[in-house]
Design a protein around this motif. Structure first.
Motif, PDB file in Angstrom:
ATOM      1  N   ALA A  37     -10.679  20.634 -15.737  1.00 59.23           N
ATOM      2  CA  ALA A  37      -9.260  19.976 -15.243  1.00 59.23           C
ATOM      3  C   ALA A  37      -8.276  19.947 -16.404  1.00 59.23           C
ATOM      4  O   ALA A  37      -7.324  20.121 -16.401  1.00 59.23           O
ATOM      5  CB  ALA A  37      -9.645  18.638 -14.573  1.00 59.23           C
ATOM      6  N   ARG A  38      -9.004  19.494 -17.574  1.00 57.60           N
ATOM      7  CA  ARG A  38      -8.141  19.287 -18.785  1.00 57.60           C
ATOM      8  C   ARG A  38      -7.557  20.546 -19.056  1.00 57.60           C
ATOM      9  O   ARG A  38      -6.479  20.747 -19.636  1.00 57.60           O
ATOM     10  CB  ARG A  38      -9.016  18.582 -19.830  1.00 57.60           C
ATOM     11  CG  ARG A  38      -9.024  16.881 -19.538  1.00 57.60           C
ATOM     12  CD  ARG A  38      -9.484  16.480 -21.043  1.00 57.60           C
ATOM     13  NE  ARG A  38     -10.868  17.051 -21.677  1.00 57.60           N
ATOM     14  CZ  ARG A  38     -12.043  16.492 -21.163  1.00 57.60           C
ATOM     15  NH1 ARG A  38     -12.025  15.444 -20.117  1.00 57.60           N
ATOM     16  NH2 ARG A  38     -13.057  16.969 -21.555  1.00 57.60           N
ATOM     17  N   ALA A  39      -8.429  21.540 -19.147  1.00 63.21           N
ATOM     18  CA  ALA A  39      -8.378  22.850 -19.560  1.00 63.21           C
ATOM     19  C   ALA A  39      -7.208  23.376 -18.890  1.00 63.21           C
ATOM     20  O   ALA A  39      -6.279  24.224 -19.402  1.00 63.21           O
ATOM     21  CB  ALA A  39      -9.431  23.849 -19.883  1.00 63.21           C
ATOM     22  N   GLY A  40      -7.291  23.249 -17.335  1.00 62.66           N
ATOM     23  CA  GLY A  40      -6.280  23.795 -16.706  1.00 62.66           C
ATOM     24  C   GLY A  40      -4.951  22.911 -16.894  1.00 62.66           C
ATOM     25  O   GLY A  40      -3.827  23.645 -17.014  1.00 62.66           O
ATOM     26  N   ALA A  41      -4.798  21.818 -16.927  1.00 57.03           N
ATOM     27  CA  ALA A  41      -3.772  21.206 -17.233  1.00 57.03           C
ATOM     28  C   ALA A  41      -3.033  21.465 -18.360  1.00 57.03           C
ATOM     29  O   ALA A  41      -1.898  21.520 -18.607  1.00 57.03           O
ATOM     30  CB  ALA A  41      -4.081  19.601 -17.036  1.00 57.03           C
ATOM     31  N   SER A  42      -3.970  21.654 -19.542  1.00 57.12           N
ATOM     32  CA  SER A  42      -3.240  22.171 -20.906  1.00 57.12           C
ATOM     33  C   SER A  42      -3.084  23.705 -20.771  1.00 57.12           C
ATOM     34  O   SER A  42      -2.631  24.156 -21.937  1.00 57.12           O
ATOM     35  CB  SER A  42      -4.219  21.816 -22.023  1.00 57.12           C
ATOM     36  OG  SER A  42      -5.370  22.504 -21.927  1.00 57.12           O
ATOM     37  N   ARG A  43      -3.301  24.332 -19.914  1.00 55.83           N
ATOM     38  CA  ARG A  43      -3.019  25.756 -19.755  1.00 55.83           C
ATOM     39  C   ARG A  43      -3.810  26.482 -20.656  1.00 55.83           C
ATOM     40  O   ARG A  43      -3.496  27.695 -21.019  1.00 55.83           O
ATOM     41  CB  ARG A  43      -1.540  26.227 -19.807  1.00 55.83           C
ATOM     42  CG  ARG A  43      -0.772  25.574 -18.759  1.00 55.83           C
ATOM     43  CD  ARG A  43       0.651  26.054 -18.926  1.00 55.83           C
ATOM     44  NE  ARG A  43       1.706  25.386 -18.043  1.00 55.83           N
ATOM     45  CZ  ARG A  43       1.851  25.460 -16.841  1.00 55.83           C
ATOM     46  NH1 ARG A  43       1.297  26.418 -16.179  1.00 55.83           N
ATOM     47  NH2 ARG A  43       2.727  24.731 -16.141  1.00 55.83           N
ATOM     48  N   ALA A  44      -5.092  25.930 -21.216  1.00 52.16           N
ATOM     49  CA  ALA A  44      -6.026  26.796 -21.594  1.00 52.16           C
ATOM     50  C   ALA A  44      -6.903  27.849 -20.998  1.00 52.16           C
ATOM     51  O   ALA A  44      -7.176  28.715 -21.574  1.00 52.16           O
ATOM     52  CB  ALA A  44      -7.164  25.780 -22.424  1.00 52.16           C
ATOM     53  N   ILE A  45      -6.663  27.577 -19.535  1.00 58.61           N
ATOM     54  CA  ILE A  45      -7.348  28.520 -18.977  1.00 58.61           C
ATOM     55  C   ILE A  45      -6.472  28.482 -17.690  1.00 58.61           C
ATOM     56  O   ILE A  45      -5.664  27.568 -17.470  1.00 58.61           O
ATOM     57  CB  ILE A  45      -8.878  28.133 -18.206  1.00 58.61           C
ATOM     58  CG1 ILE A  45      -8.773  26.748 -17.611  1.00 58.61           C
ATOM     59  CG2 ILE A  45      -9.968  28.144 -19.472  1.00 58.61           C
ATOM     60  CD1 ILE A  45      -9.973  26.312 -16.971  1.00 58.61           C
ATOM     61  N   LYS A  46      -6.222  29.773 -16.976  1.00 58.36           N
ATOM     62  CA  LYS A  46      -5.502  29.993 -15.676  1.00 58.36           C
ATOM     63  C   LYS A  46      -6.172  30.414 -14.668  1.00 58.36           C
ATOM     64  O   LYS A  46      -7.188  31.473 -14.579  1.00 58.36           O
ATOM     65  CB  LYS A  46      -4.564  31.089 -16.320  1.00 58.36           C
ATOM     66  CG  LYS A  46      -3.364  31.440 -15.239  1.00 58.36           C
ATOM     67  CD  LYS A  46      -2.477  32.259 -15.853  1.00 58.36           C
ATOM     68  CE  LYS A  46      -1.260  32.591 -14.781  1.00 58.36           C
ATOM     69  NZ  LYS A  46      -1.681  32.980 -13.483  1.00 58.36           N
ATOM     70  N   LEU A  47      -5.969  29.898 -13.379  1.00 56.71           N
ATOM     71  CA  LEU A  47      -6.492  30.489 -12.044  1.00 56.71           C
ATOM     72  C   LEU A  47      -6.095  31.736 -11.840  1.00 56.71           C
ATOM     73  O   LEU A  47      -4.599  32.249 -11.952  1.00 56.71           O
ATOM     74  CB  LEU A  47      -6.257  29.420 -11.004  1.00 56.71           C
ATOM     75  CG  LEU A  47      -6.853  28.167 -11.006  1.00 56.71           C
ATOM     76  CD1 LEU A  47      -6.209  27.162  -9.861  1.00 56.71           C
ATOM     77  CD2 LEU A  47      -8.166  28.443 -10.664  1.00 56.71           C
ATOM     78  N   VAL A  48      -6.948  32.700 -11.173  1.00 52.15           N
ATOM     79  CA  VAL A  48      -6.136  33.998 -10.700  1.00 52.15           C
ATOM     80  C   VAL A  48      -5.790  33.539  -9.439  1.00 52.15           C
ATOM     81  O   VAL A  48      -6.599  33.136  -8.508  1.00 52.15           O
ATOM     82  CB  VAL A  48      -7.410  35.023 -10.635  1.00 52.15           C
ATOM     83  CG1 VAL A  48      -6.942  36.376  -9.995  1.00 52.15           C
ATOM     84  CG2 VAL A  48      -7.899  35.350 -12.124  1.00 52.15           C
ATOM     85  N   ASP A  49      -4.460  34.005  -9.156  1.00 49.72           N
ATOM     86  CA  ASP A  49      -3.941  33.474  -7.849  1.00 49.72           C
ATOM     87  C   ASP A  49      -4.679  33.849  -6.699  1.00 49.72           C
ATOM     88  O   ASP A  49      -4.913  34.952  -6.271  1.00 49.72           O
ATOM     89  CB  ASP A  49      -2.479  34.094  -7.507  1.00 49.72           C
ATOM     90  CG  ASP A  49      -1.505  33.254  -8.522  1.00 49.72           C
ATOM     91  OD1 ASP A  49      -1.608  32.080  -8.973  1.00 49.72           O
ATOM     92  OD2 ASP A  49      -0.376  33.959  -9.085  1.00 49.72           O
ATOM     93  N   ASN A  50      -5.103  32.861  -6.005  1.00 45.24           N
ATOM     94  CA  ASN A  50      -5.632  32.633  -4.582  1.00 45.24           C
ATOM     95  C   ASN A  50      -7.088  33.616  -4.639  1.00 45.24           C
ATOM     96  O   ASN A  50      -7.434  34.254  -3.382  1.00 45.24           O
ATOM     97  CB  ASN A  50      -4.671  33.531  -3.552  1.00 45.24           C
ATOM     98  CG  ASN A  50      -3.318  32.627  -3.432  1.00 45.24           C
ATOM     99  OD1 ASN A  50      -3.501  31.557  -3.712  1.00 45.24           O
ATOM    100  ND2 ASN A  50      -2.376  33.288  -3.321  1.00 45.24           N
TER     101      ASN A  50
END
Length: 133
Positions: free
Chosen positions: A56-69
């Motif tokens: 969650a922290r890594a996603g919030a800081s944009r260190a990791i990004k979801l592949v859309d859908n």
């Protein structure tokens, strides 16, 4: 006749809790895909602490990004229960709890795609696919 080796492209990675305490975490899980490869430091952090909070922290800081859908379905079953998920009556519904709640509907849409066999050499021939198994 020799076939050209298939080339695969790295699309993403995911995380699933394989154990629950000392036991195998039996189930079928639909998991979000994160783009690229996981940063090694993130893997260390997840191993040492609360992996969900680290993600969650890594996603919030944009260190990791979801592949859309994009998601992957993973089946985990203790070897002593081998074959249990093969019988439709005993196959559990996929656990969706690890998908991002805010985007759940977009993950549940059916999106047309190529069959997996098209990624393997031999023009999608299932016989050629066995060479990769």
């Amino acid at each position: 006749k020799l076939q050209e080796p298939a080339s695969l492209e790295i699309i993403g990675w995911s995380v699933v809790p394989a154990f629950y305490g000392d036991a195998v975490n039996n189930g079928i899980f639909q998991l979000p895909l994160y783009a690229g490869s996981p940063p090694p430091s993130l893997l260390v952090e997840m191993r040492e602490g609360n992996w969900q909070a680290v993600l969650a922290r890594a996603g919030a800081s944009r260190a990791i990004k979801l592949v859309d859908n994009a998601s992957v379905e993973v089946s985990i079953l203790d070897g002593q229960r081998f074959g249990e998920h093969d019988v439709p009556e005993f196959r559990p519904e996929p656990d969706l709890s690890l998908l991002p709640g805010k985007r759940l509907k977009s993950y549940l849409k059916d999106v047309p795609s190529k069959p997996l066999s098209s990624l393997l050499g031999g023009g999608g021939d299932p016989k050629g696919a066995r060479d990769f198994a």
